[in-house]
Design an enzyme around this catalytic site. Structure first.
Site, short mmCIF file in Angstrom:
data_model
loop_
_atom_site.label_atom_id
_atom_site.label_comp_id
_atom_site.label_asym_id
_atom_site.label_seq_id
_atom_site.Cartn_x
_atom_site.Cartn_y
_atom_site.Cartn_z
N HIS A 172 29.34 40.94 -9.77
CA HIS A 172 28.54 42.13 -9.42
C HIS A 172 28.44 43.11 -10.58
CE1 HIS A 172 28.24 40.76 -5.36
NE2 HIS A 172 29.52 40.89 -5.11
N CYS A 173 29.12 42.83 -11.68
CA CYS A 173 29.11 43.74 -12.82
C CYS A 173 28.09 43.27 -13.86
CB CYS A 173 30.48 43.82 -13.46
SG CYS A 173 30.59 45.08 -14.75
#
Length: 391
Positions: A172-173
């Site tokens: 998710h980064c």
């Protein structure tokens, strides 16, 4: 003459300046007697019980290692310990502004450096009230070491044909923002390191089988045709990132509570179809276990046996096509996921999909010597440990 001059000018204009690479300590050269399995006890997060405020088991990685060790597959000296990714390493992907946002709050000048952005990313609000130097050491450093482990796993997969980072998978980064318990973009960083430093790697495939959409790496590779993303996820849960979906080359959106038979068929069929469309030099496999039945965030209904078969399918297809594969463990929000991950790795070994003959021979020899020494009262001199290539 004028024509030749014009051609020379055109050639010069097309010439891309050679990229200067920074010096990094992440690419270790392990001994042949070490499995391409990466782990450090510093992966695990624990500070005043705050890690218990998030459903993620912040000690999962240590439990996976302990299970594999107890089952006799690995030992402390036959796995690879990674190094922490430095700020210079992270800046290969991340913006300076994002890295700085993890160090301080920009909301009020002349205030102590609290950890507001880190609290948002880790989804643990009390972290915002901790001095940043503590958060750096107790929360972000474990993430940086796991990120270093994924980068190293990329190199080992090329060298050995496969590798497993017991941690990592922070999908998710992206370059300029974190979220969903993901502070560093280890998947993006690993692929960019390979493109920059390993001449044989020119194309990569991300196979993201975590229950959540991998919006971080998708945003990072939005315009990069060297990277093919296959993402199989529950369409009804976080992050609902419509923009990032544009980067997915093969999108498989699942209904909540999908079960084994449907899921495994979709994984098998879509991975084969993806490899018909695109031939990568490496596969980065994000093997989240939050697909497990009962997971509070994944909302799917896959059995432990289904997870083990899923991993087997991915490794079998990669091996059939002779494509190096690295696996990261990503999400999983139940205590029993550590045992399932370990069982899956043991199954891959049992089937011959992973192996390290030098490590296994060395472990057997040293066990035999230890047994002989014990039987004779321990009179013999200690066995000299082999020299490692680790620098």
């Amino acid at each position: 003459m004028a024509t030749e001059s014009a051609k020379d000018t055109e050639t010069e204009a097309k010439r891309v300046p050679e990229k200067k690479l920074h010096a990094t300590r992440l690419y270790l050269e392990p001994s042949d007697r070490q499995w391409p399995i990466i782990y450090s006890q510093d992966y695990n997060i624990g500070f005043l019980g705050l890690e218990k405020l998030h459903p993620f088991d912040a000690g999962k990685w240590g439990k996976v290692f302990a299970f594999l060790k107890d089952d006799g597959m690995i030992r402390d000296d036959t796995i690879v310990t990674p190094r922490e990714a430095s700020e210079e390493d992270l800046l290969v992907v991340h913006t300076k502004r994002y890295i700085d946002s993890l160090k301080q709050s920009n909301f009020v000048e002349k205030m102590p450096e609290w950890s507001i952005n880190v609290a948002t990313i880790t989804e643990v609000p009390p972290v915002a009230f901790l001095p940043n130097f503590i958060v750096q050491r107790k929360v972000l450093k474990p993430f940086r070491i796991q990120t270093g482990g994924t980068v190293l796993a990329g190199k080992l997969a090329v060298d050995r044909g496969w590798s497993i980072n017991i941690g990592g998978g922070f999908h998710h980064c992206s370059a300029d923002r974190g979220g969903g318990f993901c502070a560093y973009a280890d998947i993006t960083l690993t692929i960019k390191f390979l493109f920059d430093r390993v001449p044989s790697i020119k194309k990569a495939m991300i196979v993201d089988l975590d229950a959540h959409q991998g919006n971080g790496h998708e945003r990072d590779f939005m315009e990069d045709n060297r990277v093919y993303i296959m993402d199989v996820y529950n369409r009804h849960i976080y992050p609902h990132d419509g923009f990032a979906k544009r980067a997915i080359k093969r999108k498989v959106e699942l209904m909540s509570y999908t079960e084994d038979a449907v899921y495994l068929q979709k994984v098998r069929d879509n991975l084969r179809a993806s490899l018909e469309e695109f031939t990568p030099d490496i596969i980065v496999y994000n093997a989240g276990t939050d697909i497990l039945d009962g997971d509070p965030l994944g909302a799917l209904s896959i059995s432990p046996e289904g997870i083990i078969e899923r991993d087997q399918i991915v490794f079998e297809i990669a091996q059939q096509r002779r494509i190096p594969i690295l696996m990261v463990t990503s999400g999983g929000y139940q205590k029993r996921t550590a045992r399932i991950i370990a069982n899956s790795i043991l199954n891959l070994r049992r089937l011959g999909l992973i192996g390290c003959s030098d490590a296994e021979t060395y472990q057997a020899e040293t066990r035999s010597k230890a047994s002989s020494s014990s039987a004779t009262g321990g009179g013999s001199s200690p066995t000299k440990r082999p020299t490692s290539k680790l620098s």
